[in-house]
Design a protein around this motif. Structure first.
Motif, short mmCIF file in Angstrom:
data_model
loop_
_atom_site.label_atom_id
_atom_site.label_comp_id
_atom_site.label_asym_id
_atom_site.label_seq_id
_atom_site.Cartn_x
_atom_site.Cartn_y
_atom_site.Cartn_z
N PHE A 69 0.83 -1.21 0.00
CA PHE A 69 0.00 0.00 0.00
C PHE A 69 0.87 1.27 0.00
N ALA A 70 1.96 1.24 0.77
CA ALA A 70 2.85 2.41 0.84
C ALA A 70 3.39 2.77 -0.54
N SER A 71 3.84 1.77 -1.30
CA SER A 71 4.37 2.03 -2.65
C SER A 71 3.26 2.50 -3.57
N PHE A 72 2.07 1.91 -3.41
CA PHE A 72 0.93 2.26 -4.24
C PHE A 72 0.59 3.74 -4.08
N GLN A 73 0.46 4.14 -2.81
CA GLN A 73 0.10 5.52 -2.52
C GLN A 73 1.18 6.49 -3.01
N ALA A 74 2.44 6.13 -2.80
CA ALA A 74 3.55 6.99 -3.23
C ALA A 74 3.52 7.15 -4.75
N SER A 92 -9.26 11.48 -3.35
CA SER A 92 -9.17 11.48 -1.88
C SER A 92 -8.42 10.25 -1.36
N ASP A 93 -8.00 10.32 -0.08
CA ASP A 93 -7.33 9.17 0.55
C ASP A 93 -8.25 7.95 0.54
N ALA A 97 -7.59 4.26 -1.05
CA ALA A 97 -7.81 3.00 -0.31
C ALA A 97 -8.74 2.08 -1.10
N ASP A 98 -9.77 2.65 -1.71
CA ASP A 98 -10.72 1.86 -2.49
C ASP A 98 -10.05 1.27 -3.74
N LEU A 99 -9.25 2.10 -4.40
CA LEU A 99 -8.52 1.62 -5.58
C LEU A 99 -7.65 0.43 -5.22
N TYR A 100 -6.97 0.55 -4.07
CA TYR A 100 -6.08 -0.52 -3.62
C TYR A 100 -6.88 -1.78 -3.30
N ALA A 101 -8.03 -1.59 -2.65
CA ALA A 101 -8.88 -2.73 -2.30
C ALA A 101 -9.33 -3.44 -3.58
#
Ligand code: HEC
Length: 120
Positions: A69-74, A92-93, A97-101
């Protein structure tokens, strides 16, 4: 004294993997909304509709087994190279989070040997 130091060292060592996991844990997100957002922000144009990546080299494969998740967000907020940024003002944050899910919910395809044989 020695026992105490050893005990503390042991407890710290035991806690470390848990701490690392905690740091990298993805926030709760909705895979369903993540799919909507993935299509809305047109991630699919470069990464394919199920994150499979593109033959044309527009974007790498994202799923199954997405990056942490950390790499994804970065990558979304400050992309490494050619990808356009998706800043907080626009995505938005919670949407991140939804994209990652959504990406995390994509299952790998079955292995070729697990596919049923054609029935001629
Ligand atoms: C214009 C094409 C384009 C679009 C649109 C795009 N990406 Fe990317 N993406 C890339 C490229 C190219 C890379 C490779 C790294 C770089 O150039 O920054 C990448 C890298 C990534 C990575 C890192 C993958 C890895 O293995 O390190 C993630 C995660 C990612 N993109 C997610 C997304 C999401 C989610 C969206 C939609 C919100 C999106 N991208 C939209 C082109 C795109």
């Amino acid at each position: 004294m020695r026992i105490k130091i050893l005990t503390i060292a042991f407890l710290l060592a035991a806690a470390m993997p848990a701490m690392a996991q905690e740091k990298d844990k993805a926030p709760a997100g909705s895979a369903e909304n993540g799919h909507t957002v993935y299509m809305k922000y047109m991630c699919y144009t470069c990464h394919g509709t199920v994150g499979q990546g593109a033959d044309r080299g527009t974007g790498p494969k994202l799923a199954p087994n997405p990056v942490s998740f950390a790499s994804f967000q970065a990558q979304l907020r400050t992309p490494r190279q050619d990808m356009p940024p998706y800043r907080k003002e626009f995505v938005s944050d919670q949407e991140v989070a939804d994209l990652y899910a959504y990406l995390a919910s994509i299952k790998p395809s079955p292995a070729a040997k697990e596919l049923p044989l054609p029935n001629f």
